[in-house]
Design a protein around this motif. Sequence first.
Motif, PDB file in Angstrom:
ATOM      1  N   VAL A 132     -51.588 -66.832  -6.957  1.00  0.00           N
ATOM      2  CA  VAL A 132     -50.653 -67.540  -7.480  1.00  0.00           C
ATOM      3  C   VAL A 132     -51.429 -68.705  -8.327  1.00  0.00           C
ATOM      4  O   VAL A 132     -51.757 -69.448  -8.041  1.00  0.00           O
ATOM      5  N   SER A 133     -51.086 -68.243 -10.095  1.00  0.00           N
ATOM      6  CA  SER A 133     -51.985 -69.472 -10.364  1.00  0.00           C
ATOM      7  C   SER A 133     -51.050 -69.984 -11.175  1.00  0.00           C
ATOM      8  O   SER A 133     -49.147 -68.803 -11.525  1.00  0.00           O
ATOM      9  N   ASN A 134     -50.885 -71.090 -12.097  1.00  0.00           N
ATOM     10  CA  ASN A 134     -49.628 -71.680 -13.718  1.00  0.00           C
ATOM     11  C   ASN A 134     -49.617 -70.215 -14.535  1.00  0.00           C
ATOM     12  O   ASN A 134     -48.931 -70.299 -15.168  1.00  0.00           O
ATOM     13  N   MET A 185     -52.236 -60.456  -8.356  1.00  0.00           N
ATOM     14  CA  MET A 185     -52.085 -61.600  -9.082  1.00  0.00           C
ATOM     15  C   MET A 185     -50.552 -62.246  -9.413  1.00  0.00           C
ATOM     16  O   MET A 185     -50.491 -60.905  -9.921  1.00  0.00           O
ATOM     17  N   PHE A 186     -49.911 -63.043  -9.786  1.00  0.00           N
ATOM     18  CA  PHE A 186     -49.125 -63.981 -10.306  1.00  0.00           C
ATOM     19  C   PHE A 186     -49.330 -64.966 -11.136  1.00  0.00           C
ATOM     20  O   PHE A 186     -49.509 -66.026 -10.481  1.00  0.00           O
ATOM     21  N   ASP A 212     -36.517 -69.793 -12.815  1.00  0.00           N
ATOM     22  CA  ASP A 212     -37.238 -68.676 -13.188  1.00  0.00           C
ATOM     23  C   ASP A 212     -38.574 -68.293 -12.189  1.00  0.00           C
ATOM     24  O   ASP A 212     -38.632 -67.270 -11.740  1.00  0.00           O
ATOM     25  N   VAL A 213     -39.055 -69.089 -11.729  1.00  0.00           N
ATOM     26  CA  VAL A 213     -40.785 -68.664 -11.257  1.00  0.00           C
ATOM     27  C   VAL A 213     -40.100 -68.193  -9.745  1.00  0.00           C
ATOM     28  O   VAL A 213     -40.562 -67.250  -8.863  1.00  0.00           O
ATOM     29  N   PRO A 270     -39.654 -61.358  -5.415  1.00  0.00           N
ATOM     30  CA  PRO A 270     -40.153 -59.998  -5.128  1.00  0.00           C
ATOM     31  C   PRO A 270     -41.317 -59.522  -4.993  1.00  0.00           C
ATOM     32  O   PRO A 270     -42.433 -59.129  -4.201  1.00  0.00           O
ATOM     33  N   ALA A 271     -42.356 -60.422  -5.171  1.00  0.00           N
ATOM     34  CA  ALA A 271     -43.897 -60.378  -5.357  1.00  0.00           C
ATOM     35  C   ALA A 271     -44.340 -60.986  -4.454  1.00  0.00           C
ATOM     36  O   ALA A 271     -45.728 -59.824  -3.723  1.00  0.00           O
ATOM     37  N   LEU A 272     -43.541 -61.741  -3.495  1.00  0.00           N
ATOM     38  CA  LEU A 272     -43.671 -62.072  -2.634  1.00  0.00           C
ATOM     39  C   LEU A 272     -43.461 -61.418  -1.672  1.00  0.00           C
ATOM     40  O   LEU A 272     -43.927 -60.470  -0.251  1.00  0.00           O
ATOM     41  N   ALA A 273     -42.217 -60.606  -1.475  1.00  0.00           N
ATOM     42  CA  ALA A 273     -42.292 -59.510  -0.716  1.00  0.00           C
ATOM     43  C   ALA A 273     -42.480 -58.351  -0.632  1.00  0.00           C
ATOM     44  O   ALA A 273     -42.031 -57.846   0.591  1.00  0.00           O
ATOM     45  N   GLY A 274     -43.358 -58.014  -1.653  1.00  0.00           N
ATOM     46  CA  GLY A 274     -44.291 -56.725  -1.979  1.00  0.00           C
ATOM     47  C   GLY A 274     -45.653 -56.748  -1.326  1.00  0.00           C
ATOM     48  O   GLY A 274     -45.983 -55.849  -0.837  1.00  0.00           O
ATOM     49  N   ILE A 275     -45.437 -58.073  -0.469  1.00  0.00           N
ATOM     50  CA  ILE A 275     -46.715 -58.328   0.277  1.00  0.00           C
ATOM     51  C   ILE A 275     -46.688 -57.364   1.651  1.00  0.00           C
ATOM     52  O   ILE A 275     -45.768 -57.351   2.305  1.00  0.00           O
ATOM     53  N   ASP A 276     -48.089 -56.044   2.170  1.00  0.00           N
ATOM     54  CA  ASP A 276     -47.981 -55.778   3.481  1.00  0.00           C
ATOM     55  C   ASP A 276     -47.673 -56.487   4.538  1.00  0.00           C
ATOM     56  O   ASP A 276     -48.543 -57.442   4.686  1.00  0.00           O
ATOM     57  N   GLY A 277     -46.837 -56.011   5.692  1.00  0.00           N
ATOM     58  CA  GLY A 277     -46.930 -57.539   6.848  1.00  0.00           C
ATOM     59  C   GLY A 277     -45.411 -58.467   6.406  1.00  0.00           C
ATOM     60  O   GLY A 277     -45.402 -59.092   7.310  1.00  0.00           O
ATOM     61  N   VAL A 278     -44.622 -58.617   5.583  1.00  0.00           N
ATOM     62  CA  VAL A 278     -44.293 -59.614   4.852  1.00  0.00           C
ATOM     63  C   VAL A 278     -43.047 -59.211   5.220  1.00  0.00           C
ATOM     64  O   VAL A 278     -42.328 -58.217   4.869  1.00  0.00           O
TER      65      VAL A 278
END
Length: 306
Positions: free
Chosen positions: A85-87, A109-110, A143-144, A150-158
Motif C-alpha cells: 500500500v502506497s500513497n 499493489m494498492f 474514499d480510500v 475490497p483490496a484487503l478482503a481479497g487477500i488469501d486467508g483473510v
Amino acid sequence: MTRRALALLAALIAFGAVLTGCSGAGATSGRPQIVVTTNILGDVVSRLAGEQADVMTLMKPDADPHSFEISAQQADRLAQADLLVSNGLGLEEGLQQHLDRAAEARVRMFVAGDRIDVLPYADGDARGAPDPHFWTDPARMRDVVDALEPALAGIDGVDAAAIRANADAYRADLAALDAEMTAAFAAIPVEKRALVTNHHVFGYLADRFGFRMVGAVIPGGTTLAAPSAADLRNLVTAIEEAGVRAVFAESSQPDRLVRVLAEEADLRVEVVELYTESLTAPGKGADSYLTMMRANTARIAHGLGA
C-alpha cells in the motif's frame, strides 16, 4: 543415538527453523503480510486489517515522506508482500525506485492516490501537478477506506467479514471527525480563513472547508525544494495583504524558515506547529490519523482566531 548425534540433530532442526522463518513474508506468523509506505496510511490499514494480517509500516514516526529511505531488509519484505500500500502521486520520492521494482515484480499493489478525486497544486513551483496530500480531507480518506476494504478482503486467508466490520467502524470514526472539523472551521470568520505553511500541504483541506492558501515558505509540493529570496519577499507581501495572524510549521520539518520569515520581515504572526505529513511516536500528540487531524483542527481554529 549418541549425545553428539542428538546435539547435531537439534542444531539442524534449529537451523531449519531459522531458514523457514526467513524464507518469506508471512512465514513466522502464518498471516498475510501487508507493507505500507507512510505511517498515516499504515495507521489506517492497521485499523482495517485488525488481526487478519501483519502490517509493516516503512516510514518511522516524525519522518518526512518525501525523503525517508528504507533498509535492504525492508526492501526485501516489500518485494514479498501479499499487498503493498502506497500513497502515490509522487509523495514517496525517496522510495520510488523500490515501488517501481515491486510493480515490475508483479507485487499486488494498492495506490491510494489512484482512488480519490485528485486536486492539482494551485500555486508555487509545482502548480498544475497532482497534490498528494489528500489525507487533510477526511472525506477523501473515506474514499480510500472504501477502496481498501475490497483490496484487503481479497487477500488469501483473510476473513472478509472481519475486514468489513473494521471498515464500517472506521468509516463511522471518519464521519465523526468530519463533523468535528466542519463545526470548528465554521466558527472561523471567512475573512480569517487564510493558511500559510512550510510547503503546500493543505490544498485538500482548503478546498473542502473553504480556506484560502495564501502561500508557503517552500513554494512547491516537496520539502526537498528551497525558497529563494524573491519567494520569501512575495510571501511576506501576500501575508501582509491577507492580514494573516498565524503561520503553520510542520512537525516533520524544522520551523526555522518560518520563524525567520516572521522575525526578519517584522511580521506579527504566531508560529503554530501542526502534524501534517507524519504521525508521531505513541503519546507524542499525533500517534494516529484521527488524533493528528483533531490536534490540527484545534490548532488551526485557535491560531486563526476562532
